[in-house]
Motif scaffolding. Structure first.
Motif, PDB file in Angstrom:
ATOM      1  N   GLY A  29      -5.815 -31.743  13.759  1.00 43.26           N
ATOM      2  CA  GLY A  29      -6.520 -31.068  12.682  1.00 43.26           C
ATOM      3  C   GLY A  29      -5.620 -30.870  11.481  1.00 43.26           C
ATOM      4  O   GLY A  29      -4.418 -30.650  11.622  1.00 43.26           O
ATOM      5  N   ALA A  30      -6.214 -30.951  10.279  1.00 48.53           N
ATOM      6  CA  ALA A  30      -5.482 -30.721   9.040  1.00 48.53           C
ATOM      7  C   ALA A  30      -6.343 -29.888   8.108  1.00 48.53           C
ATOM      8  O   ALA A  30      -7.558 -30.106   8.006  1.00 48.53           O
ATOM      9  N   SER A  31      -5.709 -28.927   7.415  1.00 47.50           N
ATOM     10  CA  SER A  31      -6.451 -28.026   6.532  1.00 47.50           C
ATOM     11  C   SER A  31      -6.341 -28.420   5.063  1.00 47.50           C
ATOM     12  O   SER A  31      -6.998 -27.812   4.215  1.00 47.50           O
ATOM     13  N   ASP A  32      -5.514 -29.404   4.732  1.00 48.45           N
ATOM     14  CA  ASP A  32      -5.402 -29.869   3.351  1.00 48.45           C
ATOM     15  C   ASP A  32      -4.964 -31.327   3.336  1.00 48.45           C
ATOM     16  O   ASP A  32      -4.618 -31.906   4.375  1.00 48.45           O
ATOM     17  N   GLY A  33      -4.975 -31.919   2.136  1.00 41.69           N
ATOM     18  CA  GLY A  33      -4.674 -33.336   2.031  1.00 41.69           C
ATOM     19  C   GLY A  33      -3.252 -33.700   2.386  1.00 41.69           C
ATOM     20  O   GLY A  33      -2.999 -34.758   2.979  1.00 41.69           O
ATOM     21  N   GLU A  34      -2.311 -32.838   2.051  1.00 43.19           N
ATOM     22  CA  GLU A  34      -0.905 -33.115   2.381  1.00 43.19           C
ATOM     23  C   GLU A  34      -0.705 -33.164   3.891  1.00 43.19           C
ATOM     24  O   GLU A  34      -0.023 -34.050   4.421  1.00 43.19           O
ATOM     25  N   GLU A  35      -1.293 -32.205   4.594  1.00 40.91           N
ATOM     26  CA  GLU A  35      -1.183 -32.184   6.051  1.00 40.91           C
ATOM     27  C   GLU A  35      -1.857 -33.409   6.656  1.00 40.91           C
ATOM     28  O   GLU A  35      -1.370 -33.984   7.640  1.00 40.91           O
ATOM     29  N   ALA A  36      -2.977 -33.821   6.074  1.00 40.77           N
ATOM     30  CA  ALA A  36      -3.668 -35.013   6.569  1.00 40.77           C
ATOM     31  C   ALA A  36      -2.783 -36.249   6.446  1.00 40.77           C
ATOM     32  O   ALA A  36      -2.669 -37.044   7.385  1.00 40.77           O
ATOM     33  N   LEU A  37      -2.145 -36.405   5.298  1.00 44.94           N
ATOM     34  CA  LEU A  37      -1.266 -37.561   5.092  1.00 44.94           C
ATOM     35  C   LEU A  37      -0.091 -37.554   6.066  1.00 44.94           C
ATOM     36  O   LEU A  37       0.347 -38.606   6.541  1.00 44.94           O
ATOM     37  N   TYR A  38       0.406 -36.368   6.399  1.00 48.64           N
ATOM     38  CA  TYR A  38       1.482 -36.249   7.388  1.00 48.64           C
ATOM     39  C   TYR A  38       1.005 -36.763   8.751  1.00 48.64           C
ATOM     40  O   TYR A  38       1.680 -37.576   9.392  1.00 48.64           O
ATOM     41  N   HIS A  39      -0.173 -36.280   9.191  1.00 51.49           N
ATOM     42  CA  HIS A  39      -0.696 -36.711  10.497  1.00 51.49           C
ATOM     43  C   HIS A  39      -0.937 -38.224  10.517  1.00 51.49           C
ATOM     44  O   HIS A  39      -0.704 -38.884  11.542  1.00 51.49           O
ATOM     45  N   LEU A  40      -1.408 -38.769   9.406  1.00 49.34           N
ATOM     46  CA  LEU A  40      -1.702 -40.198   9.354  1.00 49.34           C
ATOM     47  C   LEU A  40      -0.442 -41.037   9.486  1.00 49.34           C
ATOM     48  O   LEU A  40      -0.487 -42.173   9.967  1.00 49.34           O
ATOM     49  N   LYS A  41       0.694 -40.496   9.069  1.00 51.94           N
ATOM     50  CA  LYS A  41       1.964 -41.212   9.223  1.00 51.94           C
ATOM     51  C   LYS A  41       2.541 -41.052  10.622  1.00 51.94           C
ATOM     52  O   LYS A  41       3.256 -41.928  11.112  1.00 51.94           O
ATOM     53  N   GLU A  42       2.231 -39.927  11.270  1.00 54.82           N
ATOM     54  CA  GLU A  42       2.868 -39.606  12.547  1.00 54.82           C
ATOM     55  C   GLU A  42       2.138 -40.161  13.762  1.00 54.82           C
ATOM     56  O   GLU A  42       2.723 -40.291  14.833  1.00 54.82           O
ATOM     57  N   ALA A  43       0.842 -40.459  13.643  1.00 54.30           N
ATOM     58  CA  ALA A  43       0.067 -40.898  14.811  1.00 54.30           C
ATOM     59  C   ALA A  43      -0.969 -41.931  14.399  1.00 54.30           C
ATOM     60  O   ALA A  43      -1.339 -42.034  13.223  1.00 54.30           O
ATOM     61  N   VAL A  44      -1.428 -42.693  15.386  1.00 54.64           N
ATOM     62  CA  VAL A  44      -2.489 -43.680  15.172  1.00 54.64           C
ATOM     63  C   VAL A  44      -3.824 -43.026  15.526  1.00 54.64           C
ATOM     64  O   VAL A  44      -3.987 -42.480  16.624  1.00 54.64           O
ATOM     65  N   HIS A  45      -4.786 -43.093  14.611  1.00 55.39           N
ATOM     66  CA  HIS A  45      -6.096 -42.487  14.827  1.00 55.39           C
ATOM     67  C   HIS A  45      -7.176 -43.568  14.803  1.00 55.39           C
ATOM     68  O   HIS A  45      -7.101 -44.515  14.013  1.00 55.39           O
ATOM     69  N   ASP A  46      -8.167 -43.402  15.655  1.00 55.40           N
ATOM     70  CA  ASP A  46      -9.304 -44.319  15.648  1.00 55.40           C
ATOM     71  C   ASP A  46     -10.282 -43.955  14.543  1.00 55.40           C
ATOM     72  O   ASP A  46     -10.844 -44.837  13.886  1.00 55.40           O
ATOM     73  N   VAL A  47     -10.506 -42.651  14.353  1.00 53.29           N
ATOM     74  CA  VAL A  47     -11.458 -42.170  13.352  1.00 53.29           C
ATOM     75  C   VAL A  47     -10.861 -40.973  12.625  1.00 53.29           C
ATOM     76  O   VAL A  47     -10.217 -40.119  13.244  1.00 53.29           O
ATOM     77  N   VAL A  48     -11.090 -40.914  11.306  1.00 51.34           N
ATOM     78  CA  VAL A  48     -10.717 -39.753  10.497  1.00 51.34           C
ATOM     79  C   VAL A  48     -11.996 -39.141   9.946  1.00 51.34           C
ATOM     80  O   VAL A  48     -12.799 -39.837   9.308  1.00 51.34           O
ATOM     81  N   ILE A  49     -12.213 -37.852  10.231  1.00 48.70           N
ATOM     82  CA  ILE A  49     -13.321 -37.107   9.640  1.00 48.70           C
ATOM     83  C   ILE A  49     -12.746 -36.385   8.435  1.00 48.70           C
ATOM     84  O   ILE A  49     -11.896 -35.507   8.571  1.00 48.70           O
ATOM     85  N   LEU A  50     -13.183 -36.754   7.244  1.00 46.82           N
ATOM     86  CA  LEU A  50     -12.488 -36.368   6.022  1.00 46.82           C
ATOM     87  C   LEU A  50     -13.398 -35.624   5.046  1.00 46.82           C
ATOM     88  O   LEU A  50     -14.375 -36.190   4.531  1.00 46.82           O
TER      89      LEU A  50
END
Length: 227
Positions: A29-50
């Motif tokens: 889970g991410a509460s803002d765009g910066e946190e989302a970009l961090y998660h996207l770099k750290e793990a592989v996701h099948d789906v992003v709910i944005l």
């Protein structure tokens, strides 16, 4: 499968995370765009709910940066904005689907499942390997016509292996795609679920479909000569 939920409204984010985990997904889970970009770099996701309206970095910018970095995750845009221009902008930037708030949770889960199937080039919600049938929409599995009593985690494991039928899936890939970090920290959590799933698949002497490749990973396939 691993899902990233990017939503700044904490009650909504919590509801989505609980529903997705209940359906057997691993969730970040991410509460803002910066946190989302961090998660996207750290793990592989099948789906992003944005969500689009985010603090720090807005959702369209997150989406733009994802695609510029060649991130292949399927994106479901979830927002209160219902203007045609907003939908067009998100789709043109690489979103795969669009859902306007308020929404039915059952519809969101169905759309996520459809995006997961699309990621693995599958249209039919029922996956078939020999006499094994996996209904990804109904979240049920049958072998030889008999229903299998699977936990949510066992079903998620079976579904992911079925989506990659015939491939040896590395242990690390399974841990990253299917488990929360705290679960993956338990060294034998995957082996326990594999053992339980294999036992249920092979009840009544059924031919083995779930194979271990030592030092490589796990494989769901029909043995040679058994097709």
């Amino acid at each position: 499968m691993r899902i990233l939920v990017v939503e700044d409204f904490a009650p909504m984010r919590g509801t989505l995370e609980r529903a997705l985990r209940g359906a057997g997904f691993a969730v970040d889970g991410a509460s803002d765009g910066e946190e989302a970009l961090y998660h996207l770099k750290e793990a592989v996701h099948d789906v992003v709910i944005l969500d689009l309206m985010l603090p720090q970095v807005d959702g369209l910018t997150v989406l733009r940066r994802m695609r510029a970095a060649a991130n292949p995750a399927h994106v479901l845009v979830l927002t209160a904005r219902d203007a045609v221009d907003d939908r067009v902008a998100a789709l043109d930037l690489g979103a795969d689907d669009y859902l306007v708030k308020p929404f039915a949770l059952a519809e969101l889960l169905a759309r996520v499942r459809a995006l997961v199937r699309r990621a693995y080039a599958r249209k039919d919600p029922v996956l078939r390997i020999a006499d094994l049938e996996i209904d990804t929409a109904g979240r049920t599995a049958r072998r030889g016509g008999q229903a299998l009593d699977l936990t949510a985690r066992e079903f998620a494991l079976l579904e992911y292996l079925a989506l990659r039928t015939g491939e040896v899936v590395p242990r690390g890939d399974l841990l990253e795609r299917l488990y929360q970090l705290e679960d993956a920290a338990t060294s034998n959590v995957l082996e326990v679920h594999v053992s339980n799933l294999r036992r249920k698949l092979e009840e009544q002497g059924a031919v083995r479909l779930l194979h271990t490749r030592r030092g490589e990973g796990y494989l769901l396939a029909v043995p040679a000569g058994s097709a």
